[in-house]
Design a protein around this motif. Structure first.
Motif, short mmCIF file in Angstrom:
data_model
loop_
_atom_site.label_atom_id
_atom_site.label_comp_id
_atom_site.label_asym_id
_atom_site.label_seq_id
_atom_site.Cartn_x
_atom_site.Cartn_y
_atom_site.Cartn_z
N THR A 232 62.30 25.37 38.55
CA THR A 232 62.53 26.60 38.16
C THR A 232 61.61 27.17 37.40
O THR A 232 60.89 26.28 36.60
N THR A 233 61.21 28.23 37.50
CA THR A 233 60.20 29.05 36.58
C THR A 233 61.13 29.69 35.30
O THR A 233 60.38 30.32 34.51
N GLU A 234 62.22 29.54 35.33
CA GLU A 234 62.86 30.08 34.06
C GLU A 234 63.10 29.15 32.99
O GLU A 234 62.97 28.10 33.34
N THR A 235 63.15 29.44 31.63
CA THR A 235 63.14 28.55 30.68
C THR A 235 64.31 28.99 29.85
O THR A 235 64.84 30.06 29.76
N PHE A 236 65.02 27.96 29.29
CA PHE A 236 66.22 28.00 28.63
C PHE A 236 66.19 28.49 27.13
O PHE A 236 65.54 27.47 26.58
N HIS A 237 66.35 29.33 26.73
CA HIS A 237 66.46 29.71 25.63
C HIS A 237 67.82 30.03 24.67
O HIS A 237 68.48 30.91 25.34
N ASP A 238 68.10 29.45 23.68
CA ASP A 238 69.23 29.75 22.86
C ASP A 238 68.98 29.34 21.46
O ASP A 238 67.94 28.53 21.34
N ALA A 239 69.63 29.77 20.57
CA ALA A 239 69.40 29.35 19.09
C ALA A 239 69.44 27.83 18.88
O ALA A 239 68.40 27.50 18.10
N LEU A 240 70.27 27.29 19.24
CA LEU A 240 70.40 25.94 19.08
C LEU A 240 69.25 25.11 19.84
O LEU A 240 68.65 24.31 19.01
N SER A 241 68.87 25.18 20.94
CA SER A 241 67.65 24.89 21.56
C SER A 241 66.42 25.21 20.86
O SER A 241 65.62 24.24 20.57
N ASP A 242 66.07 26.35 20.26
CA ASP A 242 65.08 26.74 19.82
C ASP A 242 65.01 26.05 18.41
O ASP A 242 63.99 25.44 17.81
#
Length: 58
Positions: free
Chosen positions: A14-24
């Motif tokens: 997938t070319t999308e990256t997953f971003h959320d506050a906890l992952s960051d």
């Protein structure tokens, strides 16, 4: 014996990256830990060879 039980895993590309506050937060924490570990290893290495000099005293 010609049969086996190997299963090919499907690759999820997938070319999308997953971003959320906890992952960051986790990603940044991991970067800090790695940077601290590298710095500690460097300091240990430099301390180990700090007293070594060449023929000219350098």
């Amino acid at each position: 014996m010609s049969s086996d039980n190997l299963i090919a895993f499907q690759s999820v590309e997938t070319t999308e990256t997953f971003h959320d506050a906890l992952s960051d937060l986790i990603r940044n924490g991991a970067r800090q830990i790695i940077a601290q570990a590298v710095e500690a290893e460097l300091q240990e290495f430099l301390a180990e060879y700090a007293d070594r000099r060449d023929e000219r005293g350098r």
